[in-house]
Write a protein that holds these residues in place. Structure first.
Motif, PDB file in Angstrom:
ATOM      1  N   GLU A  81       0.855  -1.190   0.000  1.00  0.00           N
ATOM      2  CA  GLU A  81       0.000   0.000   0.000  1.00  0.00           C
ATOM      3  C   GLU A  81       0.887   1.235   0.000  1.00  0.00           C
ATOM      4  N   SER A  82       0.560   2.215  -0.857  1.00  0.00           N
ATOM      5  CA  SER A  82       1.307   3.469  -0.930  1.00  0.00           C
ATOM      6  C   SER A  82       0.324   4.629  -1.083  1.00  0.00           C
ATOM      7  N   GLU A  83       0.797   5.815  -0.692  1.00  0.00           N
ATOM      8  CA  GLU A  83      -0.015   7.027  -0.821  1.00  0.00           C
ATOM      9  C   GLU A  83       0.604   7.914  -1.897  1.00  0.00           C
ATOM     10  N   THR A 138      -4.553  13.527  -1.788  1.00  0.00           N
ATOM     11  CA  THR A 138      -3.809  12.264  -1.896  1.00  0.00           C
ATOM     12  C   THR A 138      -4.784  11.098  -2.040  1.00  0.00           C
ATOM     13  N   LYS A 153      -4.756   6.652  -1.393  1.00  0.00           N
ATOM     14  CA  LYS A 153      -4.057   5.422  -0.993  1.00  0.00           C
ATOM     15  C   LYS A 153      -4.406   4.317  -1.974  1.00  0.00           C
ATOM     16  N   SER A 185      -8.446   4.209  -2.257  1.00  0.00           N
ATOM     17  CA  SER A 185      -9.276   4.843  -1.245  1.00  0.00           C
ATOM     18  C   SER A 185     -10.372   5.691  -1.883  1.00  0.00           C
TER      19      SER A 185
END
Length: 418
Positions: free
Chosen positions: A141-143, A168, A170, A222
């Motif tokens: 998982e990255s933002e 942003t 996710k 997200s």
């Protein structure tokens, strides 16, 4: 009378026959319904979830199974009509097994279907799909920052800027896919020309390092879209003007003495604000720090009014002030004046004189004498101090309005409470 009697007897007889026929039909229908439940038939169940299975070794390595969608199967079963009528997707397990696979990659897994309870009185005749395409990988998982990709057009005389409901996003999924993402762009297009603010839904599009679009099928986000607000404001070109402190009232700064870059600014803002605005001001230049020479100020801040924006993106200006045509002269000043002292206190200046450098036109300096210069001691910030203290000094000139004192000066003063 005889005919009527015969007709009545005929109707009564046939009425009894009609009732008898209805009763026989009902009995036959009930018999057929009960006995037909013993006849085998087939039934198709849709949307049975497909479960993916990894070996214990793969799970211990941290591997997971990822699929493009929420995979479903269609299963055909046979059995007693009554039993089948009670079946649903919870009575069947459909599995895609990874077997001994324990490495990252894309795979086609065999699919199998089985009764959840071995004692259930039905049989599985067929199912589809027979295989399932999956990705086996580590979870990541990255933002990411969301970049503006909203395209819009403005009517003449207007400025537009975009803001988004989320800055942003996710994104999670197979590590290989997440690591490919280099930027996330909010994409939308408004075709009509704008003269007022508007809002639009913008889809988030993923790109790799070569600016190729990346599929989102294996990824969880997200949010997959954001609300993009295009703020539209009227715009106006205004002058950039310098401001000064400690500048002598009689000194005129001519065009050949000062240059400013930029000379004007394109400003966007509320219409009522722009209507009153003809210029924007720079941070002040303090004349007490300037001699009779050319001096450059490379980063004087531009005072942009609230709710306005510099379309040119200028936030500071360069100013060159050439005072080399003026002269300087030193004076010894022995005339003092104390200001700003509360009535509860008295003061005595203990400094006898101050040497001061004065800048101005040569003709004015030649006429100026020390007796025309007063050293003013400002005690307004003494904060109730008593005793011998040092306070800042400014200078006042009589007989000229175009001269100023260069530098910072202090004088000693004794303050006593009454």
């Amino acid at each position: 009378m005889k005919k009527q009697s015969l007709l009545g007897r005929w109707m009564q007889k046939n009425y009894i026959l009609f009732l008898f026929a209805v009763l026989v039909s009902l009995v036959i229908w009930i018999y057929m319904s009960f006995n037909s439940s013993d006849v085998n038939t087939t039934f198709t169940i849709s949307d049975v979830p497909i479960q993916s299975e990894l070996s214990d070794e793969s799970r211990n390595l941290g591997l997971q199974v990822f699929t493009a969608d929420d995979p479903k199967a269609t299963v055909t079963v046979s059995g007693n009509r009554t039993v089948l009528g009670l079946l649903n997707e919870d009575d069947i397990t459909v599995t895609a097994s990874a077997g001994s696979i324990n490495s990252v990659g894309n795979y086609t897994l065999p699919v199998s279907a089985a009764k959840r309870s071995s004692g259930s009185n039905f049989e599985i005749k067929s199912y589809s799909p027979s295989t399932l395409s999956v990705t086996i990988d580590y979870f990541k998982e990255s933002e990411f920052q969301i970049q503006d990709g909203v395209v819009f057009y403005l009517e003449d005389g207007y400025y537009g800027s975009t803001s988004m409901s989320h800055s942003t996003v996710k994104i999670s999924g197979p590590q290989t896919d997440v690591l490919k993402i280099k930027k996330v762009v909010a994409k939308a297009s408004i075709s009509n020309k704008l003269n007022k603010s508007t809002e639009v839904d913008a889809d988030l599009v993923l790109f790799d390092e070569n600016n190729n679009e990346i599929s989102k099928k294996m990824l969880d986000m997200s949010t997959e879209s954001v609300k993009a607000t295009v703020t539209v404001l009227p715009e106006k070109t205004v002058k950039v003007e310098p401001t000064f402190v400690n500048k002598p009232e009689g000194l005129t700064i001519t065009d050949d003495m000062i240059t400013i870059s930029p000379t004007d600014l394109r400003i966007a803002g509320p219409a009522d604000t722009l209507k009153k605005m003809e210029s924007v001001q720079l941070e002040p230049i303090d004349f007490s720090s300037i001699r009779n020479e050319k001096v450059d100020f490379d980063n004087l801040g531009i005072k942009i009014p609230e709710n306005c924006k510099s379309i040119n993106n200028y936030t500071a200006a360069k100013v060159s002030l050439d005072l080399s045509g003026l002269s300087s002269k030193s004076f010894t000043v022995d005339k003092f004046k104390v200001e700003g002292l509360s009535d509860d206190y008295t003061s005595t200046v203990t400094s006898k004189s101050i040497d001061v450098t004065v800048i101005g036109y040569k003709s004015d300096l030649d006429k100026l004498s020390a007796s025309q210069i007063t050293a003013v001691i400002d005690t307004s910030n003494s904060s109730g101090k008593t005793g011998s203290v040092e306070m800042p000094v400014t200078f006042r000139f009589s007989g000229t309005t175009s001269c100023w004192a260069y530098g910072k000066y202090q004088a000693n003063i004794t303050i006593t409470k009454k």
